[in-house]
Enzyme design. Structure first.
Site, short mmCIF file in Angstrom:
data_model
loop_
_atom_site.label_atom_id
_atom_site.label_comp_id
_atom_site.label_asym_id
_atom_site.label_seq_id
_atom_site.Cartn_x
_atom_site.Cartn_y
_atom_site.Cartn_z
N ASP A 132 -35.80 -1.59 -87.28
CA ASP A 132 -35.81 -2.94 -86.72
C ASP A 132 -36.92 -3.79 -87.36
OD1 ASP A 132 -37.59 -1.20 -85.33
OD2 ASP A 132 -37.86 -2.71 -83.78
N GLU A 170 -39.13 -0.43 -82.44
CA GLU A 170 -40.58 -0.28 -82.58
C GLU A 170 -41.25 -1.61 -82.37
OE1 GLU A 170 -44.59 0.13 -84.29
OE2 GLU A 170 -43.05 -1.28 -84.89
ZN LIG Z 1 -43.75 -1.48 -88.43
#
Ligand SMILES: [Zn+2]
Length: 377
Positions: free
Chosen positions: A69, A134
């Protein structure tokens, strides 16, 4: 190796995987790894896709960890090239995620592929832990995969997180730990009233001032060889109705601590409550622990990575623990040695994010050499 890495990095950047979306990045990775005999396991949680891929058997388990992501692009007009076009200009590959962290993700994958091709019967296990959560809330990503693996009794011995750690030049910084982060939402109660009749009210701002003075100047610790001293910052403070003739009934203070391994979240909570009581403040407090600190001491993993960087770049990296939190905090809970190393972080989360192609090639070589150092003898 460089060419393969750049090609894969481009394919990943062209998928606009804004957190927590994966946009097919992990399928692409899984298909490649499967061809080389990796065992693929999908561990989706809510909207988040997670991939756990393994090759070989037994210990040590050397894992590469990363995320597909990316953060939003911001104002697209400010980009010199469309953020998902993966344009190459000179030595630079541009695009959202080029540095954080589709470039190093590609380097880790190609390094693992090359190593497995050359050493199909290598010692131990090579694993990849890849998440698409994340950058945002990080609730259904690595943390859930780690919980699942721990429930099963699966282990990670050594883990390389491919976050962009380099600061001025590739290889100058390796992160061997991170500070912890804890936030407090504190409500100090008073009694609302008319400013002309203060004896009928109880002003929470006035009452809180000496407490805030003590809180903001308190020395938590002196840091350690790897950590700067713990730092507390008041981030938000609010009280009052907007009117000049009303004493407010409540004061809201939000503060965050970036703390090292010299204190614990328990000690922090206890001390703050002690201070509040000392100043006689009626209050309510909510804590939000986003990550405990971790530290990987000098040992086999740190040595393997430092030696690889020296060999490929000629630079001796500094070991640091600064910066925000990363998924390393979750993997460290498994008892794994965890380090973070990747390309330059100068442009991460900015417009015109970019990464040097030569550096990506070297990252791949460093990750590959790390496998050699950990598994070949
Ligand atoms: Zn990162």
């Amino acid at each position: 190796m460089q060419e393969k890495i750049v090609q894969l990095a481009q394919e990943l950047i062209r998928r606009p995987s804004i957190s927590p979306n994966d946009e097919g990045c992990q399928t692409l990775i899984a298909e490649r790894l499967e061809k080389l005999g990796f065992e693929i396991e999908w561990l989706p949680f809510n909207e988040t896709l997670n991939l756990w891929a393994k090759h070989g058997a037994g210990e040590p388990v050397v894992a590469f960890a990363g995320h597909t992501d990316v953060v939003p692009v911001g104002d697209e007009h400010q980009w010199n090239y469309p953020p998902f076009s993966a344009e190459i200009v000179g030595d630079m590959l541009y695009g959202r995620g080029a540095a954080d962290m589709k470039g190093s993700l590609a380097a880790m994958i190609v390094a693992a592929e090359e190593y497995v091709k050359a050493n199909p019967h290598h010692a131990g296990t090579i694993a990849l832990l890849i998440t698409s959560d994340e950058e945002a809330v990080a609730k259904d990503g690595t943390v859930r995969v780690v919980e699942t693996l721990m429930e099963r009794g699966e282990k990670i011995t050594y883990c390389m997180v491919g976050e962009p750690s380099s600061s001025q030049i590739l290889g100058d910084v390796v992160k061997n730990g991170r500070r912890g982060s804890i936030t407090a939402n504190l409500y100090i109660q008073g009694i609302q009233g008319h400013v002309a009749y203060p004896h009928l009210a109880d002003n929470p701002i006035h009452k809180a001032l000496p407490f805030l003075q003590e809180l903001s100047s308190y020395q938590w610790d002196n840091g350690s060889a790897f950590f700067p001293p713990t730092s507390l910052q008041i981030a938000n403070i609010h009280a009052g109705t907007g009117s000049n003739n009303v004493i407010p009934g409540e004061l809201y203070v939000q503060f965050n601590l970036r703390y090292c391994t010299e204190v614990t979240d328990e000690v922090i909570k206890q001390k703050v409550v002690e201070m509040l009581e000392k100043h006689g403040l009626k209050h309510r407090i909510e804590w939000n622990l986003s990550g405990k600190p971790f530290l990987t001491k000098l040992g086999k993993l740190v040595n393997a990575v430092v030696d690889s960087i020296k060999e490929i770049t000629g630079i001796t990296p500094k070991l640091e623990t600064g910066g925000g939190t990363s998924d390393g905090r979750f993997i460290a809970l498994m008892g794994a040695e965890v380090v973070e190393f990747g390309p330059l972080n100068a442009t991460i989360h900015k417009v015109n994010e970019g990464v040097s192609i030569e550096d990506l090639g070297k990252c791949g070589q460093i990750y590959h050499q790390m496998l050699v150092n950990l598994l070949d003898n």
